[in-house]
Design a protein around this motif. Structure first.
Motif, short mmCIF file in Angstrom:
data_model
loop_
_atom_site.label_atom_id
_atom_site.label_comp_id
_atom_site.label_asym_id
_atom_site.label_seq_id
_atom_site.Cartn_x
_atom_site.Cartn_y
_atom_site.Cartn_z
N LEU A 118 0.77 -1.28 -0.06
CA LEU A 118 -0.12 -0.07 0.10
C LEU A 118 0.87 1.20 -0.11
O LEU A 118 0.36 2.34 -0.48
CB LEU A 118 -0.99 -0.07 1.20
N TYR B 236 -2.01 3.23 -3.83
CA TYR B 236 -2.90 2.05 -3.79
C TYR B 236 -4.36 2.71 -3.80
O TYR B 236 -5.25 2.20 -4.45
CB TYR B 236 -2.61 0.82 -3.07
N TYR C 155 -5.50 4.78 -6.93
CA TYR C 155 -5.98 3.76 -7.89
C TYR C 155 -7.08 3.24 -7.69
O TYR C 155 -7.97 2.82 -8.71
CB TYR C 155 -4.69 2.90 -8.11
N LEU D 249 -6.21 0.47 -10.97
CA LEU D 249 -5.51 -0.65 -10.19
C LEU D 249 -4.62 -1.63 -11.20
O LEU D 249 -3.56 -2.00 -11.01
CB LEU D 249 -6.34 -1.49 -9.42
N ALA E 240 -0.57 -6.93 -3.31
CA ALA E 240 -1.32 -6.01 -4.02
C ALA E 240 -2.49 -6.75 -4.95
O ALA E 240 -3.51 -6.19 -4.99
CB ALA E 240 -0.68 -5.01 -5.05
#
Length: 282
Positions: free
Chosen positions: A68, A73, A76, A231, A252
């Protein structure tokens, strides 16, 4: 008695074999996610240690906060949610209107349009990428979310066909009864047809969610600004020219996949019902 016993044995044996086959197939399809999930708790050296083990030798929970922190993150994710919500809204609003007009309204050319819709499904996206890009570029719409969202408000052939198949199964007597009661075409669509197609609209919504959430190709073409990345594009930042941070990438990726699993789990019943009532097979 012997015949009955033999029948019961065959029945339970067949049921047992069926469930064993289902479990085996589930393990096959879940194995990539399982490897991704367990790798997200490993160190980089543990991930490539021979012999390879599914479970981490040492559980490392810091990979998730590190992932993160390594990329923006949450930014996104908000970009992806924005595109996904508007895309679902577009498909759910437009698809049933087009499908209803092709199924329940008699007008010249409806069968030709239906055939053209079927034909467009055979055109690969690679054929239309360059003309579409040039069009959006001339309109000054590149580096925006418009090329990703706007097409959903014109419907998608596959979704329209699914909903049209559902409307074909709706008795015309229901529509005609509303017509006799004085309802106009818009009222018949809103108050009769639309409430009936909730299950199949849920199916369309799930498909639209999966398309928009996991789309990689279209954002790659139209988005270059780092703050606008989705993402699916942002995960590339765990890769550089010389190495890949696999464990953080897997962490992720797990966070990227979990919303899809949760979304499908919530609407699974409606999804199966929509597939069944649309006349298609899952």
């Amino acid at each position: 008695m012997t015949y009955r016993t033999g029948f019961m044995i065959k029945k339970y044996t067949g049921t047992t074999l069926f469930f064993l086959l289902v479990i085996a197939l589930c393990l096959v399809f879940l194995s990539p996610f399982l490897v991704m999930f367990t790798t997200s708790f490993k160190t980089n050296s543990d991930a490539f240690t021979i012999p390879v083990k599914i479970w981490p030798r040492t559980w490392v929970f810091e990979n998730y906060p590190a992932a993160l922190a390594q990329i923006p993150y949450l930014r996104y994710m908000l970009n992806t949610i924005y595109i996904t919500v508007l895309s679902i809204l577009g498909q759910v609003l437009v698809t049933p209107m087009v499908a209803y007009s092709l199924s329940k309204i008699q007008w010249k050319g409806s069968k030709i349009i239906s055939g053209l819709l079927m034909a467009t499904m055979m055109i690969p996206i690679t054929v239309t990428m360059i003309p579409l890009y040039r069009t959006y570029s001339m309109l000054g719409l590149t580096n925006s979310y418009v090329p990703l969202i706007l097409p959903t408000y014109f419907g998608k052939a596959f979704y329209i066909i699914i909903v049209r198949q559902f409307f074909n199964g709706v008795p015309n007597s229901l529509i005609e009864a509303a017509r006799i009661d004085g309802a106009n075409e818009l009222q018949r669509y809103i108050f009769i047809a639309l409430p009936l197609c909730k299950p199949v609209l849920t199916t369309v919504g799930i498909y639209a969610f999966l398309d928009a959430w996991s789309d990689y190709l279209m954002p790659t073409i139209y988005i270059t600004k780092s703050e606008m990345l989705t993402l699916s594009l942002g995960l590339q930042q765990f890769m550089n020219e010389y190495s890949v941070d696999w464990v953080r990438l897997m962490a992720a990726a797990v966070m990227f996949v979990v919303p899809v699993i949760v979304f499908f789990a919530i609407f699974q019943k409606n999804f199966v019902q929509g597939i069944a009532t649309s006349g298609l097979k899952a």
